[in-house]
Design an enzyme around this catalytic site. Structure first.
Site, PDB file in Angstrom:
ATOM      1  N   ARG A 160      -0.842 125.050 -41.027  1.00  0.00           N
ATOM      2  CA  ARG A 160      -0.944 123.575 -41.051  1.00  0.00           C
ATOM      3  C   ARG A 160      -0.103 122.890 -39.972  1.00  0.00           C
ATOM      4  NH1 ARG A 160      -0.701 125.223 -46.253  1.00  0.00           N
ATOM      5  NH2 ARG A 160      -2.728 125.149 -47.289  1.00  0.00           N
TER       6      ARG A 160
ATOM      7  N   LYS B  97      -1.005 108.036 -17.524  1.00  0.00           N
ATOM      8  CA  LYS B  97      -1.660 108.554 -18.723  1.00  0.00           C
ATOM      9  C   LYS B  97      -0.763 108.343 -19.939  1.00  0.00           C
ATOM     10  CE  LYS B  97      -4.648 111.944 -20.749  1.00  0.00           C
ATOM     11  NZ  LYS B  97      -5.311 113.224 -20.740  1.00  0.00           N
TER      12      LYS B  97
ATOM     13  N   ARG C 146      -7.932 103.744 -24.174  1.00  0.00           N
ATOM     14  CA  ARG C 146      -8.025 105.117 -23.660  1.00  0.00           C
ATOM     15  C   ARG C 146      -9.389 105.396 -23.015  1.00  0.00           C
ATOM     16  NH1 ARG C 146      -5.054 110.428 -26.327  1.00  0.00           N
ATOM     17  NH2 ARG C 146      -5.819 111.853 -24.779  1.00  0.00           N
TER      18      ARG C 146
ATOM     19  N   ASN D 183     -12.129 107.497 -18.979  1.00  0.00           N
ATOM     20  CA  ASN D 183     -13.452 108.112 -18.779  1.00  0.00           C
ATOM     21  C   ASN D 183     -14.149 107.591 -17.524  1.00  0.00           C
ATOM     22  OD1 ASN D 183     -13.310 109.718 -21.063  1.00  0.00           O
ATOM     23  ND2 ASN D 183     -13.938 108.008 -22.363  1.00  0.00           N
TER      24      ASN D 183
HETATM   25  P1  NAD Z   1      -8.828 126.269 -16.232  1.00  0.00           P
HETATM   26  O1  NAD Z   1      -7.847 126.257 -17.311  1.00  0.00           O
HETATM   27  O2  NAD Z   1     -10.083 127.036 -16.447  1.00  0.00           O
HETATM   28  O3  NAD Z   1      -8.131 126.771 -14.888  1.00  0.00           O
HETATM   29  C1  NAD Z   1      -8.881 126.908 -13.725  1.00  0.00           C
HETATM   30  C2  NAD Z   1      -8.780 128.315 -13.131  1.00  0.00           C
HETATM   31  O4  NAD Z   1      -7.532 128.479 -12.482  1.00  0.00           O
HETATM   32  C3  NAD Z   1      -8.846 129.422 -14.164  1.00  0.00           C
HETATM   33  O5  NAD Z   1      -9.538 130.506 -13.624  1.00  0.00           O
HETATM   34  C4  NAD Z   1      -7.375 129.767 -14.384  1.00  0.00           C
HETATM   35  O6  NAD Z   1      -7.178 131.064 -14.885  1.00  0.00           O
HETATM   36  C5  NAD Z   1      -6.848 129.622 -12.992  1.00  0.00           C
HETATM   37  N1  NAD Z   1      -5.436 129.323 -12.873  1.00  0.00           N
HETATM   38  C6  NAD Z   1      -4.702 128.497 -13.653  1.00  0.00           C
HETATM   39  N2  NAD Z   1      -3.481 128.357 -13.149  1.00  0.00           N
HETATM   40  C7  NAD Z   1      -3.410 129.118 -12.052  1.00  0.00           C
HETATM   41  C8  NAD Z   1      -2.398 129.374 -11.088  1.00  0.00           C
HETATM   42  N3  NAD Z   1      -1.226 128.745 -11.123  1.00  0.00           N
HETATM   43  N4  NAD Z   1      -2.672 130.251 -10.092  1.00  0.00           N
HETATM   44  C9  NAD Z   1      -3.885 130.844 -10.010  1.00  0.00           C
HETATM   45  N5  NAD Z   1      -4.890 130.617 -10.858  1.00  0.00           N
HETATM   46  C10 NAD Z   1      -4.654 129.754 -11.867  1.00  0.00           C
HETATM   47  O7  NAD Z   1      -9.292 124.782 -15.839  1.00  0.00           O
HETATM   48  P2  NAD Z   1      -8.517 123.387 -15.784  1.00  0.00           P
HETATM   49  O8  NAD Z   1      -9.224 122.604 -14.762  1.00  0.00           O
HETATM   50  O9  NAD Z   1      -7.054 123.531 -15.697  1.00  0.00           O
HETATM   51  O10 NAD Z   1      -8.842 122.750 -17.224  1.00  0.00           O
HETATM   52  C11 NAD Z   1     -10.139 122.476 -17.624  1.00  0.00           C
HETATM   53  C12 NAD Z   1     -10.158 122.381 -19.126  1.00  0.00           C
HETATM   54  O11 NAD Z   1      -9.319 121.321 -19.543  1.00  0.00           O
HETATM   55  C13 NAD Z   1     -11.524 122.098 -19.737  1.00  0.00           C
HETATM   56  O12 NAD Z   1     -11.752 122.972 -20.804  1.00  0.00           O
HETATM   57  C14 NAD Z   1     -11.414 120.665 -20.234  1.00  0.00           C
HETATM   58  O13 NAD Z   1     -12.208 120.421 -21.374  1.00  0.00           O
HETATM   59  C15 NAD Z   1      -9.965 120.547 -20.531  1.00  0.00           C
HETATM   60  N6  NAD Z   1      -9.438 119.196 -20.443  1.00  0.00           N
HETATM   61  C16 NAD Z   1      -8.742 118.724 -21.490  1.00  0.00           C
HETATM   62  C17 NAD Z   1      -8.203 117.469 -21.451  1.00  0.00           C
HETATM   63  C18 NAD Z   1      -7.373 116.962 -22.583  1.00  0.00           C
HETATM   64  O14 NAD Z   1      -7.052 115.782 -22.639  1.00  0.00           O
HETATM   65  N7  NAD Z   1      -6.990 117.824 -23.490  1.00  0.00           N
HETATM   66  C19 NAD Z   1      -8.371 116.658 -20.315  1.00  0.00           C
HETATM   67  C20 NAD Z   1      -9.080 117.189 -19.247  1.00  0.00           C
HETATM   68  C21 NAD Z   1      -9.604 118.459 -19.316  1.00  0.00           C
END
Ligand code: NAD
Ligand code: MG
Length: 360
Positions: free
Chosen positions: A120, A226, A240, A244
């Site tokens: 939880r 943010k 918020r 978008n």
């Molecule tokens: P990701 O987590 O897939 O990372 C992108 C790629 O980079 C992956 O292959 C990862 O393994 C690699 N990587 C990460 N750090 C690295 C580093 N330092 N060196 C080398 N490689 C590295 O993608 P992202 O763009 O970070 O995140 C996208 C995700 O975030 C989506 O699932 C999206 O829905 C989510 N998201 C969430 C919110 C929120 O408010 N929670 C906002 C925006 C996006």
């Protein structure tokens, strides 16, 4: 090192932005009573950063375990979520334990949701390692996994105890991932801060040279903006929604091309170019502001051309399926100047068709 606070009363937390930070000390400060930590990471980031993180955490008296997931959005699933829960149970983690998310947004969202639900709710710390995660996903408390019927459909609002962004980790990040992060950076400036936009016009290209001073400033500005939006509207009842900007068109592009063909931030980049063109057509912004925004997207190496085979009808069809559509009305976030956006619900399909046909 910079320190920003996300102000949410008793759930407020710090964001540390810098280089060569001592993770152990910062985590200890955020979790004074915790003994066990489960570091959730993936098979790309773990091999790069887990060992040094573990050492630092142990120096601060933590017992450290690791849960390594497969890399990729395709693994943001119930199975990965379950694997985290299993690792916690197998290691007898109780309520005096916490989760540390080490990775990009995929790892952060999943680890956060696991923390929100294990027994939880146990505390969690975000260590974002992509630009996107530093400027966007690690801040604000949205956690989720995907369902085969929809992205991020299962999740919770759950705030971390701290976010530690070590800019050095970006040096191993592929350039295309930097660009995707810049999509959200440019968005943040357009919706909220004209001065930050001017700064980006002068400096954004330095991000590709890993200029850590510039990157630190960018991450700081984005987190501050943010944080203030989220402090005012934690659970997306109103303000918020401005986050978008570019996303309504962007999601349609992602859905049309097949999720993963373009990175999310790339689709948001083109989404902003289209939204800005719509604002110009409506007389909300000047021709020169529209051009400035387009130019900034170009400097960030974001796509600015609509995919050849994507029609106006494709946009409308996919936008109607977006989870943010309320009672059949698509809500468009449009700029009214650089640094300010408003939400419009009166844009007709006809207007969208004309717009897309003009841009093609
Ligand atoms: P990701 O987590 O897939 O990372 C992108 C790629 O980079 C992956 O292959 C990862 O393994 C690699 N990587 C990460 N750090 C690295 C580093 N330092 N060196 C080398 N490689 C590295 O993608 P992202 O763009 O970070 O995140 C996208 C995700 O975030 C989506 O699932 C999206 O829905 C989510 N998201 C969430 C919110 C929120 O408010 N929670 C906002 C925006 C996006
Ligand atoms: Mg986004």
């Amino acid at each position: 090192m910079e320190n920003i606070t996300v102000g949410l009363n008793e759930r407020s937390y710090p964001i540390y932005i810098g280089t060569s930070q001592h993770y152990g000390e910062l985590v200890r400060k955020a979790l004074p009573k915790i003994t066990d930590l489960m570091v959730v990471t993936n098979d790309t980031v773990g091999p790069l950063y887990f060992d040094s993180l573990k050492k630092q955490l142990e120096e601060s008296g933590f017992k450290v375990c690791q849960c390594v997931l497969k890399d990729g959005e395709a693994y943001k699933t119930i199975d990965s979520f379950w694997a985290i829960q299993t690792a916690l149970l197998e290691n007898n983690f109780a309520r005096d334990s916490a989760i540390v998310a080490l990775g990009g947004g995929v790892v952060g969202d999943m680890a956060g949701f696991a923390a929100a639900t294990y027994q939880r709710g146990i505390p969690f710390i975000q260590i974002p390692t992509t630009l996107l995660a530093m400027v966007d996903s690690s801040v604000g408390g949205k956690t989720a996994i995907n369902h085969p019927l929809g992205k991020n459909m299962i999740g919770a609002f759950y705030q971390p105890k701290a976010v530690i962004a070590d800019l050095e980790t970006l040096k191993t990040l592929p350039k295309r991932e930097l660009t995707a992060g810049l999509g959200e950076v440019v968005k943040t400036a357009i919706i909220y801060d004209a001065d930050f936009f001017s700064y980006l016009e002068k400096n954004i290209e330095k991000v590709f040279d890993y200029d850590l001073e510039v990157i630190a400033w960018i991450v700081k500005c984005c987190c501050q903006i943010k944080a203030s939006v989220v402090s005012e509207d934690e659970k997306e009842h109103g303000l918020r929604a401005i986050l978008n900007y570019g996303h309504t068109f962007g999601h349609a592009i992602e859905a049309f091309l097949g999720f993963g063909t373009w990175l999310h931030g790339e689709a948001v980049g083109l989404g902003m170019v289209i939204a800005s063109a719509l604002a110009k057509k409506r007389g909300l912004i000047s021709e020169s502001d529209d051009r400035k925004m387009l130019e900034l997207c170009r400097k960030a190496l974001l796509p600015t051309k609509i995919p050849e085979n994507m029609t106006a009808d494709d946009f409308i069809k996919h936008m109607r399926h977006d989870k943010k559509v309320r009672q059949g009305t698509i809500r468009y976030v449009l700029p009214t100047s650089i640094g300010k956006v408003e939400i419009f619900s009166d844009v007709s399909d006809e207007e969208i068709k004309n717009l897309i046909n003009c841009l093609k």
